[in-house]
Design a protein around this motif. Structure first.
Motif, PDB file in Angstrom:
ATOM      1  N   CYS A  70       0.820  -1.220   0.000  1.00 36.05           N
ATOM      2  CA  CYS A  70       0.000   0.000   0.000  1.00 36.05           C
ATOM      3  C   CYS A  70       0.845   1.257   0.000  1.00 36.05           C
ATOM      4  O   CYS A  70       0.305   2.352  -0.139  1.00 36.05           O
ATOM      5  CB  CYS A  70      -0.919   0.022   1.227  1.00 36.05           C
ATOM      6  N   GLN A  71       2.162   1.127   0.204  1.00 32.50           N
ATOM      7  CA  GLN A  71       2.978   2.315   0.477  1.00 32.50           C
ATOM      8  C   GLN A  71       3.088   3.283  -0.700  1.00 32.50           C
ATOM      9  O   GLN A  71       3.100   4.497  -0.483  1.00 32.50           O
ATOM     10  CB  GLN A  71       4.362   1.924   1.021  1.00 32.50           C
ATOM     11  N   GLN A 100       0.099   5.337  -0.188  1.00 30.96           N
ATOM     12  CA  GLN A 100       0.240   6.153   1.022  1.00 30.96           C
ATOM     13  C   GLN A 100       1.133   7.355   0.738  1.00 30.96           C
ATOM     14  O   GLN A 100       0.824   8.493   1.105  1.00 30.96           O
ATOM     15  CB  GLN A 100       0.870   5.313   2.166  1.00 30.96           C
ATOM     16  N   ASN A 136      -6.600   5.889   3.031  1.00 33.48           N
ATOM     17  CA  ASN A 136      -5.586   4.895   2.656  1.00 33.48           C
ATOM     18  C   ASN A 136      -5.495   3.812   3.726  1.00 33.48           C
ATOM     19  O   ASN A 136      -5.111   4.082   4.860  1.00 33.48           O
ATOM     20  CB  ASN A 136      -4.217   5.567   2.503  1.00 33.48           C
ATOM     21  N   CYS A 179      -3.828   0.482   5.403  1.00 34.59           N
ATOM     22  CA  CYS A 179      -2.635  -0.361   5.477  1.00 34.59           C
ATOM     23  C   CYS A 179      -2.991  -1.556   6.340  1.00 34.59           C
ATOM     24  O   CYS A 179      -3.227  -1.414   7.538  1.00 34.59           O
ATOM     25  CB  CYS A 179      -1.454   0.381   6.091  1.00 34.59           C
ATOM     26  N   THR A 214       0.837  -0.003   9.557  1.00 32.37           N
ATOM     27  CA  THR A 214       2.009   0.877   9.706  1.00 32.37           C
ATOM     28  C   THR A 214       1.610   2.312  10.039  1.00 32.37           C
ATOM     29  O   THR A 214       2.447   3.209   9.961  1.00 32.37           O
ATOM     30  CB  THR A 214       2.864   0.877   8.419  1.00 32.37           C
ATOM     31  N   TYR A 215       0.354   2.534  10.394  1.00 31.43           N
ATOM     32  CA  TYR A 215      -0.125   3.910  10.610  1.00 31.43           C
ATOM     33  C   TYR A 215       0.734   4.754  11.562  1.00 31.43           C
ATOM     34  O   TYR A 215       0.998   5.920  11.266  1.00 31.43           O
ATOM     35  CB  TYR A 215      -1.568   3.890  11.118  1.00 31.43           C
TER      36      TYR A 215
END
Lengths: 876, 156
Positions: free
Chosen positions: B103-104, B107, B133, B135, B139-140
Motif C-alpha cells: 500500500c505504500q 500512502q 488509505n 494499510c 504501519t499507521y
C-alpha cells in the motif's frame, strides 16, 4: 566424539542439488564444500550457489539466498543478517537473492554428530500407526519454506548461525596457516581476518577474498563450529549489535519498484478473471460465453475445473471453487467480460446452500452449553466437585477474513508438459506440488508418498514474488491452482489470474467461528478453585481433508486422510479440533488453578476455514483473558493484581501430568536438546520451548509498569468514561502483554487512547522489525476486535469490500507504545545465556481484543463478550 | 477505439483503448507502470493513488477519458525531476515504515499531495488526509511519524 567430514567434490556435486542425506547437511558444517562451490565459480567465471543458502563470489562478495517467503515480516533482511553476522561479513558486500520453491533443498537434516535418540519436533512415535521418517529433520521439507506459524526465525536461526560461523572459522584457519600462527590468536571482523598484534603496531590483516581457496581446504567439525558461535554481546547486526540492521526491500517499496504477484510481466501474458460459485462445493451447471466474448479484448471463456473434478469447498483442500474464467488481453477487458458472463451462469449450489452463520452460531453455543459429545483435552483434580455456584460466561468470535492488501494473483505457463508459476505465496512447496499435479493431470499423492511428491515437484517451477501481505490467506494456494488449471487449457500462453477485493472477501479460507464457555468457582479469597472451559470451533481439518462420512469416498481415501490427520494434526478427529488448534490457547491455558477441566466440542464446516494471523489464539485468548477480568470483578479485585495471582509465581506447565495427550508446541520441541561432546561437556545444540508462565508473568508485570497501571487506575476511578484493561497470552512460543486505555463518552462512542504492548520473544534478532510487528499486530487485533465480521446467508458470504468489511484506518489508530522484554534471569540461565528467538508475526495480536473489551468495561461500558465490538459501542 | 493522449510523469503517451478503462489499468497493463496497485477497485483503500495536476486521486475510479485532461504523476514519477527521492520516500525509508510495502506507493502519493497543500500538518490534519488509505500491516503510527519528518525535511 569428533568426526571429520570427508566429502569428495564429486559427491558434493551429486548431492548439492537435492539436499538429501546427512552429507549435505554437513555442507554447512564443512566449508570445504563451500569452497568447492567457489572453485566451480572460478572456473565458470560467475557465481553459482553450490550450497543452499550462501555463496561467495570470486571477489569475496556474499550472496545470501532468501529461501522463505517475504510478506512484510522482514525475513529477507533478518535471516540474511543472522548469517552475515556470524560470518563477520561486511553488509556492504552482501546481496540477498530470492529462492524459488525447492523444499527438499532447504530442509535441514539433523546434525549427524548428534545422537538420534533425542526428541524430534514431530512426535511421530507417539502417534499409533505412524512411523519415524527415514531421515530425521530439524526442519522438514513441508516446513522449510512454508511461512506460517511465525516460525521462519525460530526454525532457521541456529541453522543460519552454523553456516555463518563455519565460514568464519574456515577463513580464520586459512589466514592462520598463511601466516604460520595459531588460529586462536586471530579474529575476524567485517570481511577481514586479523592476526596477532594490534592493527596500529604492525598487526596483519587480510580480506576474505584472498582466503577463499585456503578456506576451502578447512574441515571444521560440527562440535568446533558449535563452540565458535558468538555470544550475544558479540553480535554485530542482530540483537543489540552496534550496527544498524539492514532492510533490503525498503527502498524499492517506496519507489514502486518492488515486485508483487500481479506485477510480474511475462511476454504474451493474458489476464483471467473468474466468476465463482458463491457457495462451497457448488458445481457449474451451464453458462453462455457469447456476451463475454463480445467484449473487445476477451479471448477465451473457460470453466476453471476440468469435468469430473470435485468442486472446491469443504473437505477439498486447495481445489478452487467451481468457476468460469474470462481470459483477455488486459485486466479491464477481463473485468468487463466477467460482468457480461455472470448473469448467464447456472450453479448447483450443493450441500451448503442453506448455511446461515447466524443460525450456526446457535449450534456452536448449544455445543458449549453442555458436556455432551465433548472431548476432554485436559484435566486436573475434580472440577465438578469444586464448582458449586460458578461465575459463568460465553464468548463468540465470528468468521474473519485475512484481507491482505494485495488481492490474490498468480501467473502460470504450461509448456513442454511442465508448469512454470510466478506467485506470492506463503506455501511455495504446496503450490509447486499442486501446479505439478495439474501439469501431469494426476490425482493427489497418497499420504507420505515421497516419490510421488518428488514427481509433482519435478513437473513445476515456482518463482516467489513478494507478498502484498499474507496473514494466512496466501498459505492456501487455490488461486495458484486456478492459474495452473487455466494454463493447462491454453498451452504456451502465460495466464495471470487476478482476484478483485470482492473475490478476496467472498472466497477466503475464513478464520473459524467459535464459541467459548467458561465456569469458575471462586474461593473465600476470591481466587478460583476450579475452572471449566468448553471450546467449539470450526476446525480447518474439515476444509483440508474429506470428511470421513462424505458419501462416495473410497476406503483408501478415508484411510489415507486418517493417517495424514493423525500425523499432521495430532490425532484429533473431525468434527473435533486438531491438535494444532487445541495447542493455541486451549490445552495450554496458563492459570494456576487447583481443579481444571478443558473440553472440546464438535463443530462442522459449511464454508472454507483456514488460518488468519494467530488463528485459534484469536478466540481462545479473547475468551480466557476476558473471563480472567470477569473473575477479578466478581472477586472485587484489581484486574492486574488478580491476573498476576492467576498466573502465580510462574512454572513450566505440567501438561502431560494433566492428561494432555500430545501437546503440539507450534511443532517445535518442548525440551532443550542437549548433547554430550568430547570431554564430557553437555551442551545445548537445539533449543526447546516449554510453555513457561515465568515469562508470561514477566510480560504482565512489565506491561503494567510501562503503562503506569497502578497510578492510572487510581486516577481513572474518579473519572467518568475512562478505563484500563489488561490481557496476556503466549502464542507461537512468544509471550505478549497488552494494556488498553480507552474513553467512552455519553453517546457510547469509544476512543482507544493508548495501547501498551510488551513482547518476550527470546532474542529479538531484528529489534526494529519486532517493534514493527508489534505495532502492526496490535493494529490487526484492534481491527478485528472493533470491526471484523464475516456473515454467511444461503451459503454465500454477505460482505463485499472494505465498505462492509472495514479495516482499521489511521484516524482510528491509537498511540501505540511497544517494548521488548528480556526473559527472566533464571530462564536465561537455563538456556546457557542464549535464549533462542521465537515468533513475532502473530503473537502481538491475540491479547489486544480482550484488553480492549476489559478496558471498555472498566470505563463504565458494557461487558462485551463477542466480536465485533461495534455492535455494542460506536466506533468513529 | 479512440486514441487518448496521456501525460504521465512528464512523458506523452498515445494509447488506443476504451475511454472507460480506469486509469489504473491503463497505467499497469498498457504503460507497464506497476507501482500503482489494485487494492479494492472502488476508492475505498487508496492503494491506487496517483496525482492528477498535483492532487491525489484514486486511479481505479478515474476513467482514461477523464484522466487525459490532467497531468498524471505516479509513484515512479514522484522524484523524476531530480532523481533524488521525494522527502516522503526518504522519511519512509529512514523510519522503516513499510512492512509488506504493497500500500505504500499509494500512502506516499497521498502524503506528498498533503504536504504540497499543507507543508506542516498536525496529527489531526494527517489523519484527515490519510484516512482514505488502508494499510493492512498496520504501519499507521510510522506513517504519521514519517509525514512529520518529511515536513521537517521539506522546509529545511
Amino acid at each position: 566424539m569428533s568426526k571429520k567430514f570427508k566429502v569428495s567434490r564429486r559427491a558434493f556435486l551429486q548431492t548439492a542439488g537435492v539436499g538429501a542425506g546427512a552429507v549435505v547437511f554437513g555442507s554447512y558444517l564443512t566449508p570445504a564444500l563451500q569452497a568447492q562451490g567457489l572453485i566451480s565459480n572460478l572456473i565458470n567465471g560467475f557465481p553459482v550457489s553450490g550450497v543452499p543458502v550462501v555463496a561467495l563470489k570470486v571477489n569475496g562478495d556474499v550472496v545470501i539466498i532468501a529461501h522463505r517467503p517475504e510478506m512484510g515480516q522482514g525475513i529477507r533482511s533478518s535471516l540474511a543478517a543472522v548469517l552475515a553476522d556470524e560470518m563477520e561479513a561486511d553488509w556492504k558486500r552482501v546481496t540477498v537473492k530470492q529462492a524459488d520453491a525447492d523444499a527438499v533443498k532447504y530442509a535441514v537434516i539433523f546434525p549427524s554428530e548428534v545422537p538420534t535418540n533425542y526428541p524430534l519436533p514431530h512426535p511421530y512415535e507417539k502417534i499409533p500407526g505412524t512411523q519415524k521418517p527415514k531421515v530425521q529433520y530439524m526442519v522438514p521439507p513441508e516446513g522449510s519454506q512454508f511461512a506460517d506459524s511465525s516460525r521462519s526465525m525460530t526454525a532457521y536461526y541456529t541453522v543460519m548461525r552454523l553456516y555463518g560461523a563455519g565460514i568464519r572459522l574456515a577463513m580464520i584457519r586459512a589466514a592462520a596457516k598463511k601466516w604460520g600462527v595459531d588460529p586462536k590468536e586471530c579474529r575476524a571482523e567485517k570481511h577481514r581476518v586479523y592476526g596477532p598484534g594490534s592493527r596500529s603496531i604492525g598487526g596483519r590483516s587480510i580480506d576474505y577474498r584472498w582466503l577463499l581457496l585456503g578456506a576451502g581446504k578447512e574441515t571444521p567439525t560440527y562440535e568446533e563450529i558449535n563452540a565458535a558461535l558468538k555470544k550475544p554481546e558479540e553480535f554485530r547486526y542482530i540483537g543489540n549489535g552496534k550496527e544498524k540492521m539492514p532492510f533490503v526491500d525498503a527502498s524499492d517499496m517506496v519507489q514502486g519498484k518492488a515486485v508483487y504477484g500481479a506485477d510480474v510481466d511475462v511476454p504474451g501474458m493474458l489476464t483471467a478473471m473468474i466468476e465463482r460459485c458463491p457457495v462451497a462445493n457448488g458445481i457449474l451447471l451451464s453458462y453462455d460465453a457469447t456476451p463475454a466474448l463480445a467484449v473487445p479484448g476477451v479471448r477465451f471463456v473457460l470453466p476453471v475445473l476440468p469435468s469430473g473434478y470435485p468442486a472446491g469447498g469443504v473437505g477439498q483442500g486447495f481445489i478452487p471453487h467451481a468457476g468460469v474464467a474470462v481470459v483477455a488481453t488486459n485486466t479491464w477487458a477481463a473485468w468487463q467480460g466477467r460482468r457480461a458472463l455472470k448473469p448467464t451462469i447456472q450453479w448447483n449450489k450443493g450441500p451448503h446452500k442453506d448455511y446461515d452463520s447466524t443460525e450456526f452460531r446457535k449450534e456452536l453455543e448449544a455445543a458449549t452449553a453442555t458436556s455432551d459429545k465433548t472431548k476432554r483435552v485436559r484435566n486436573k483434580g475434580n472440577v465438578d466437585a469444586a464448582l458449586g455456584t460458578p461465575v459463568k460466561a460465553t464468548y463468540y468470535v465470528p468468521h474473519l477474513a485475512q484481507a491482505p492488501m494485495e488481492p490474490p494473483a498468480a501467473i502460470a505457463l504450461f509448456k513442454g508438459g511442465r508448469m512454470e508459476v510466478w506467485a506470492p505465496t506463503q506455501n511455495p512447496d504446496g503450490a509447486q506440488q499442486l501446479a505439478g499435479q495439474v501439469a501431469l493431470g494426476l490425482p493427489p499423492c497418497p499420504p507420505n508418498d515421497e516419490a510421488c511428491q518428488e514427481k509433482m515437484r519435478a513437473a513445476a517451477t515456482l518463482h516467489m514474488t513478494l507478498l502484498g501481505g499474507g496473514f494466512g490467506r496466501k498459505s492456501k494456494p487455490d488461486y495458484i491452482v486456478e492459474a495452473a488449471l487455466l494454463a493447462k487449457q491454453i498451452p504456451g500462453v502465460p495466464i495471470r489470474v487476478q482476484w478483485t477485493r470482492e473475490d478476496d472477501i467472498k472466497f477466503s479460507y475464513y478464520n473459524a467461528a467459535s464459541s467459548q464457555h467458561y465456569e469458575a468457582a471462586l474461593g473465600a479469597d476470591g481466587r478460583p478453585t476450579a475452572l471449566l472451559q468448553r471450546s467449539a470451533l470450526t476446525s480447518f481439518f474439515g476444509t483440508l481433508f474429506p470428511n470421513f462420512d462424505t458419501p462416495g469416498l473410497s476406503a483408501a481415501q478415508v484411510a489415507g486422510a486418517a493417517v495424514v490427520r493423525a500425523e499432521t494434526f495430532g490425532g484429533g478427529e473431525y468434527p473435533y479440533a486438531s491438535g494444532i488448534e487445541r495447542a493455541q490457547g486451549l490445552e495450554d491455558m496458563p492459570f494456576d488453578i487447583p481443579n481444571i477441566r478443558i473440553e472440546n466440542c464438535q463443530a462442522r464446516n459449511h464454508i472454507r476455514v483456514g488460518w488468519m494471523r494467530s488463528v485459534a489464539n484469536i478466540y481462545h485468548a479473547f475468551g480466557i483473558c476476558s473471563f480472567a477480568d470477569e473473575m477479578a470483578h466478581a472477586a472485587r479485585r484489581d484486574s492486574k493484581d488478580y491476573l498476576l495471582e492467576l498466573i502465580g509465581a510462574g512454572r513450566i506447565l505440567p501438561l502431560s501430568a494433566e492428561e494432555v495427550a500430545l501437546y503440539r508446541n507450534n511443532e517445535l520441541p518442548v525440551e532443550i536438546i542437549k548433547v554430550p561432546f568430547s570431554g564430557g561437556k553437555i551442551t545445548q545444540v537445539l533449543p526447546g520451548f516449554p510453555p513457561d508462565t515465568r515469562r508470561l508473568r514477566g510480560v504482565a508485570e512489565a506491561v503494567a509498569k510501562v503503562s503506569g497501571w497502578d497510578e492510572k487506575v487510581k486516577q481513572y476511578k474518579n473519572m467518568k468514561g475512562r478505563g484500563l484493561g489488561i490481557a496476556v497470552h503466549r502464542s507461537f512460543l512468544s509471550y505478549v502483554g497488552i494494556v488498553a486505555d480507552v474513553s467512552l463518552n455519553d453517546r457510547n462512542e469509544v476512543t482507544i487512547n493508548d495501547i501498551f504492548g510488551v513482547i518476550d520473544c527470546g532474542l529479538a534478532v531484528n529489534r526494529d522489525r519486532v517493534m514493527a510487528q508489534m505495532e502492526g499486530g496490535i493494529v490487526y487485533g484492534l481491527s478485528y476486535a472493533l470491526l471484523g465480521e464475516i456473515t454467511v446467508k444461503t451459503g454465500a458470504v454477505v460482505q463485499n469490500n472494505f465498505d462492509d468489511y472495514p479495516i482499521l484506518r489511521i484516524h482510528q489508530t491509537p498511540k501505540i507504545h511497544t517494548y521488548i522484554q528480556d526473559p527472566p534471569a533464571d530462564v536465561v540461565k537455563e538456556y546457557e545465556g542464549n535464549v533462542p528467538p521465537t515468533g513475532v508475526g502473530e503473537p502481538p495480536t491475540p491479547a489486544v481484543a480482550p484488553a480492549v473489551a476489559n478496558a471498555i468495561f472498566a470505563a463504565g461500558g458494557p461487558r462485551i463478550r463477542e466480536i465485533p465490538f461495534k455492535k455494542f459501542v460506536t466506533v468513529l | 477505439m479512440p486514441v487518448f493522449q496521456l501525460n504521465v510523469n512528464g512523458k506523452g503517451y498515445a494509447v488506443d483503448i476504451d475511454g472507460n478503462m480506469p486509469l489504473l489499468w491503463a497505467l499497469r497493463d498498457i504503460l507497464g507502470l506497476k507501482g500503482t496497485k489494485l487494492g479494492c477497485g472502488v476508492s475505498q483503500c487508496g492503494a491506487c493513488t496517483v496525482h492528477l495536476d498535483g492532487v491525489a486521486a484514486r486511479s481505479c475510479s478515474v476513467d482514461v477519458g477523464v484522466a487525459c485532461l490532467s497531468k498524471i504523476t505516479t509513484i515512479e514519477g514522484l522524484s523524476y525531476d531530480g532523481g533524488e527521492l521525494h522527502p516522503c520516500q526518504k522519511a519512509w525509508v529512514d523510519l522503516g515504515v513499510p512492512q509488506c510495502g504493497f500500500c505504500q506507493p499509494g500512502q506516499i502519493m497521498t502524503a506528498a499531495a498533503l504536504l504540497r497543500a499543507n507543508p506542516h500538518p498536525n496529527d489531526e490534519e494527517i489523519d484527515a488526509a490519510m484516512r482514505g488509505n488502508i494499510c493492512r500491516c498496520g504501519t499507521y503510527p510510522r506513517i504519521r511519524a514519517a509525514i512529520h519528518k518529511a515536513a521537517g525535511d521539506a522546509t529545511s
